[in-house]
Each structure stands twice: as structure tokens, then as C-alpha cells.
Design a protein around this motif. Structure first.
Motif, short mmCIF file in Angstrom:
data_model
loop_
_atom_site.label_atom_id
_atom_site.label_comp_id
_atom_site.label_asym_id
_atom_site.label_seq_id
_atom_site.Cartn_x
_atom_site.Cartn_y
_atom_site.Cartn_z
N ASP A 1 34.81 -10.46 35.98
CA ASP A 1 34.49 -11.77 35.61
C ASP A 1 34.75 -11.91 34.00
O ASP A 1 34.13 -12.23 33.03
N TYR A 2 36.14 -11.42 33.80
CA TYR A 2 36.83 -11.37 32.57
C TYR A 2 36.95 -12.66 31.87
O TYR A 2 37.34 -13.58 32.50
N VAL A 3 36.72 -12.47 30.64
CA VAL A 3 37.10 -13.77 29.81
C VAL A 3 37.99 -13.33 28.57
O VAL A 3 37.56 -12.57 27.68
N GLY A 4 39.21 -14.13 28.47
CA GLY A 4 40.28 -13.56 27.36
C GLY A 4 41.38 -13.21 28.00
O GLY A 4 41.65 -13.33 29.18
N VAL A 5 42.25 -12.56 27.26
CA VAL A 5 43.50 -12.06 27.62
C VAL A 5 43.34 -10.61 28.05
O VAL A 5 42.63 -9.72 27.17
N LEU A 6 43.94 -10.05 29.04
CA LEU A 6 44.03 -8.40 29.39
C LEU A 6 45.46 -8.12 29.77
O LEU A 6 46.09 -8.95 30.04
N ALA A 7 45.50 -6.94 29.73
CA ALA A 7 46.98 -6.34 29.96
C ALA A 7 46.79 -5.43 31.12
O ALA A 7 45.78 -4.44 30.73
N VAL A 8 47.64 -5.36 31.97
CA VAL A 8 47.30 -4.16 32.93
C VAL A 8 48.96 -3.50 32.80
O VAL A 8 50.14 -4.05 33.13
N GLU A 9 48.82 -2.07 32.49
CA GLU A 9 49.92 -1.27 32.26
C GLU A 9 50.61 -0.73 33.76
O GLU A 9 49.64 -0.21 34.26
N LEU A 10 51.78 -0.77 34.10
CA LEU A 10 51.97 -0.44 35.59
C LEU A 10 53.36 0.57 35.66
O LEU A 10 54.05 0.51 34.80
N PHE A 11 52.96 1.30 36.69
CA PHE A 11 54.31 2.13 36.87
C PHE A 11 54.98 1.48 38.54
O PHE A 11 54.36 1.27 39.16
N VAL A 12 56.35 1.35 38.24
CA VAL A 12 56.86 1.02 39.48
C VAL A 12 57.75 2.16 40.04
O VAL A 12 58.51 2.75 39.48
N GLY A 13 57.18 2.66 41.36
CA GLY A 13 57.63 3.82 41.85
C GLY A 13 59.09 3.66 42.30
O GLY A 13 59.60 2.70 42.28
N LYS A 14 59.56 4.84 42.81
CA LYS A 14 61.08 4.83 43.23
C LYS A 14 60.95 3.84 44.53
O LYS A 14 62.20 3.26 44.81
N ASP A 15 60.00 3.94 45.14
CA ASP A 15 59.93 3.06 46.49
C ASP A 15 59.65 1.62 46.40
O ASP A 15 59.44 0.96 47.15
N GLY A 16 59.47 1.31 44.86
CA GLY A 16 59.28 -0.22 44.77
C GLY A 16 57.56 -0.50 44.52
O GLY A 16 57.09 -1.62 44.05
N THR A 17 56.95 0.54 44.77
CA THR A 17 55.45 0.33 44.87
C THR A 17 54.98 -0.03 43.28
O THR A 17 55.27 0.95 42.45
N VAL A 18 54.03 -0.93 43.19
CA VAL A 18 53.68 -1.13 41.92
C VAL A 18 52.20 -0.48 41.77
O VAL A 18 51.20 -0.89 42.74
N MET A 19 52.08 0.55 40.67
CA MET A 19 50.82 1.13 40.45
C MET A 19 50.44 0.82 39.18
O MET A 19 50.84 0.50 38.30
N VAL A 20 48.90 0.87 39.16
CA VAL A 20 48.36 0.37 37.81
C VAL A 20 48.11 1.62 36.91
O VAL A 20 47.63 2.86 37.66
N ASN A 21 48.73 1.78 35.68
CA ASN A 21 48.53 2.75 35.07
C ASN A 21 47.14 2.86 34.10
O ASN A 21 46.16 3.62 34.39
N GLU A 22 47.28 1.73 33.28
CA GLU A 22 45.76 1.53 32.79
C GLU A 22 45.51 -0.07 32.19
O GLU A 22 46.62 -0.59 32.36
N ILE A 23 44.37 -0.50 31.94
CA ILE A 23 44.08 -1.65 31.89
C ILE A 23 43.56 -1.87 30.28
O ILE A 23 42.79 -0.88 29.76
N ALA A 24 44.14 -2.58 29.42
CA ALA A 24 43.72 -2.67 28.13
C ALA A 24 43.01 -4.30 28.07
O ALA A 24 43.58 -5.23 28.36
#
Ligand code: AMP
Length: 363
Positions: free
Chosen positions: A253-276
Motif C-alpha cells: 500500500d505504498y505511497v511515493g517512489v520506490l526502486a526494485v534492483e533486479l538480476f536478469v539471469g542467463k536464462d532471461g529470468t528477472v529476479m528481485v535483488n532488493e527494494i529501496a
């Protein structure tokens, strides 16, 4: 605990946005607020904060000093953060005085890597494999479970690679754990990613959502070197990244800007590293390449204003200026849109500014 305050109507021009933290993010938020006719009050625990150079409303005290927090809250219409590691009691106290965005829950979850990872998994999103460690025995068990190179990360207060150690054996992991004074940590499997990316997005109090195009990010020595947009993400990965940000923002129920840092794996999968839970270094290019920057977007969201258009009118490369690189400010000023943060001392690894270079829009 007293009731949490909510914004009942938008903060009108002339109103005050309180920002906890006086670094470059606070400085750029304050500048964006000024453009909208809003004032920014900055609270920081040290005098020489970059954000103090752009607003006269300054509060200097430790982050748990009640009297100063009270005085700060009194002049603010809404309170937000550029620095999310405030003590839990201070967060709860401020939330009892004035509307606070992002709220307590978003801050609590993202302050602790273990809680954050479990939250991300509970939403059905992917992360690197990990295991909690709070004793030397745990370290050995976790290392055996992950079965390969790993990164030990303290659960709290880590950034830009601080509180992190790459380990390739159980012994090394054990020594790293002791090196961090046995602070509660997680051991995370080392991801052999194809590249790193992030998504910066905003959510308004009424649930409106707006995401910027996700950049590809290049790190050097654990510090962001460059954000490139468009980067290597294909359309599906880019859509996936935006959907991940929406899922997280809605669930908090977020209000404001957030960033999600991601890893894109060799198989193309998008993984969450961390949330700022704040504006993010990988979103600085939005100042020049979008009609509404991440900083203005955050101010709009927390002040209850309509969100701005996040679409991009140019391709962009944002490069950080780190340590003594800032000495070359004259040639940097010729090379693109230069931002210097007003820091006097160019310590190694310190982010002194950034430069954004635009190119005509390709996709
Ligand atoms: P963090 O503080 O978690 O964002 O990590 C900082 C940087 O360290 C990331 O942007 C990656 O470049 C690297 N890193 C962190 N965790 C991992 C991992 N599990 N596998 C590979 N690289 C990682």
C-alpha cells in the motif's frame, strides 16, 4: 501507539515536505519540491549535508532525538525519506504526528534483508537462493545448503556493498560472519547473472501507478557506475520488471517512489535483488529524459498530487562521478548534463555527482 496520521487533502503550494536525510537524494527532492512551489524541510544528523545548501528549513540532530523530531514534524505537512534506516521508534513517533510516506510497514520490511526476501517470495516473485544466519552453526548449514559461492550480507544497514562479503568456502563464510561481529545476516547464493537492472516506479495514495522504463545498471566495486536506458532488457523483461514493481507497491500500500534492483539471469529470468523504499541512483536519468523526474514524481505522490507522466523522450546514459573523478568537473560539464552534490571532501568511493548524456529516442 497513537493513531497513524493520513493526508486528507493534497498539500497545497506553499506547504512543507519534510525529508529525513540530507544527502544528494534529499537535495534533488528539495529542488523538485521547489519547482512545484512547495518547501522542503531537511532533517539530518550532521551539519554539512548536501541538501542543506538548497533549503533554509534545517534540522540537525540524531535520528532518535524526540524534541527535534517534534519540532520538525510541527512545520511539515507530510514527512518522507531519502534515508530509510531510521530507528523503528522514531518512525512510529513521526507517523503519530504527521502523514508519513512511505509508511511504517514499507520501511520495516525493507530495513531487514531477511524480512524483505520473505516478503518478495510471498508475492510469488523470484530471488537468489538464501538462508538466514544468526550463529556460526547456521553459517555452516547455510553454506552446505547453497552449495557454491555465496555472499554474506548483514540483515540491516548495508548499502553499496557495505556489510557484504563474497565467500567460497564454509570457513570463509564463518570468518566473514565474525568480521561482521556476528550480526544477524543472510547467506545468499552468488547469482551468475547476465546483467543487472532496476525499475523505478511511483504509487499515489489512491493507488495510481506509474513506472519508468527500467535501465540496465553496471556496478563497479559494488557501487553503481552507469545506468543505461534502453539497456539490454527486452520488451518482455521490461514489462516483467514494471509488473514486479506494481505487485510490490500494491502489496505495501505504498505511497511515493520506490526502486526494485533486479538480476536478469542467463536464462532471461528477472529476479528481485532488493527494494529501496525511496528515489534511487538508477533513476537520476529521469531528470533530463522524462517530463516528470523521479524526484518530482515522489514529491507529487507524497503530497497527494496527481502523478506525472513517466514516459521517456530520449535515450540516456547516467554515469556516477565517484571520489576524485569530480576534479575533472570542467570537462564533465562539457560532456553532458552535470549534477554536483556540493560535497566538499572527495573521499574514495563517495558519490560526488553524476552526468547524464541524452541521445535521440530509439525504442
Ligand atoms: P546489494 O547491496 O544487495 O544491492 O548488492 C550490491 C551489488 O553486489 C549488486 O548490485 C550486485 O552487483 C552484487 N551482488 C549482490 N548480491 C549478489 C548475488 N547474490 N549474486 C551476485 N552478485 C550480487
Amino acid at each position: 501507539m497513537s493513531e497513524i496520521k493520513r493526508l486528507t487533502k493534497p498539500v497545497p503550494p506553499g506547504g512543507v515536505i519534510g525529508i529525513i536525510g540530507g544527502g544528494q537524494l534529499g537535495r534533488m527532492l528539495a529542488t523538485a519540491a521547489a519547482r512545484l512551489g512547495l518547501k522542503a524541510a531537511i532533517y539530518n544528523d550532521e551539519h554539512n549535508a548536501p541538501a542543506f545548501q538548497v533549503t533554509p528549513l534545517q534540522f540537525v540532530a540524531p535520528y532518535d532525538e524526540r524534541n527535534m523530531l517534534t519540532g520538525f514534524a510541527e512545520i511539515c505537512d507530510v514527512i518522507t525519506f531519502e534515508f530509510e534506516n531510521l530507528p523503528a521508534e522514531s518512525i512510529a513517533y513521526l507517523a503519530s504526528l504527521k502523514p508519513l510516506h512511505p509508511g511504517q510497514r514499507a520501511l520495516e520490511i525493507t530495513q531487514d534483508r531477511l524480512t524483505e526476501k520473505n516478503f518478495v517470495l510471498s508475492l510469488g516473485l523470484k530471488t537468489a537462493p538464501f538462508a538466514p544466519v544468526s550463529s556460526r552453526d547456521d553459517v555452516a548449514i547455510a553454506f552446505a545448503k547453497l552449495n557454491g559461492p555465496a555472499i554474506l550480507k548483514t540483515r540491516r544497514l548495508g548499502y553499496d556493498g557495505k556489510g557484504q562479503a563474497k565467500v567460497t568456502s564454509a570457513d570463509e563464510a564463518s570468518r566473514a560472519f565474525e568480521g561482521f561481529k556476528s550480526a544477524p545476516a543472510i547467506l545468499e547464493g552468488f547469482v551468475d547473472f547476465s546483467f543487472e537492472a532496476s525499475v523505478v516506479a511511483a504509487r499515489s495514495p489512491d493507488g495510481q501507478f506509474a513506472a519508468y522504463d527500467p535501465p540496465e545498471n553496471i556496478h563497479e566495486h559494488h557501487i553503481l557506475r552507469r545506468s543505461i536506458v534502453p539497456g539490454q532488457l527486452n520488451k518482455a523483461q521490461s514489462d516483467d520488471a514494471k509488473a514486479i514493481a506494481k505487485k510490490i507497491a500494491d502489496a505495501l500500500d505504498y505511497v511515493g517512489v520506490l526502486a526494485v534492483e533486479l538480476f536478469v539471469g542467463k536464462d532471461g529470468t528477472v529476479m528481485v535483488n532488493e527494494i529501496a523504499p525511496r528515489v534511487h541512483n538508477s533513476g537520476h536519468w529521469t531528470i533530463e529524459a522524462c517530463a516528470c523526474s523521479q524526484f518530482e514524481q515522489h514529491v507529487r505522490a507524497v503530497a497527494g498530487w496527481p502523478l506525472g507522466d513517466p514516459s521517456r523522450h530520449a535515450d540516456a546514459v547516467m554515469e556516477n562521478i565517484i571520489g576524485a573523478e569530480a576534479d575533472a568537473w570542467e570537462s564533465l560539464a562539457r560532456s553532458g548534463a552535470l549534477h554536483l552534490y556540493g560535497k566538499r571532501e572527495a573521499r574514495p568511493g563517495r558519490k560526488m555527482g553524476h552526468v547524464t548524456r541524452l541521445k535521440p529516442l530509439t525504442k
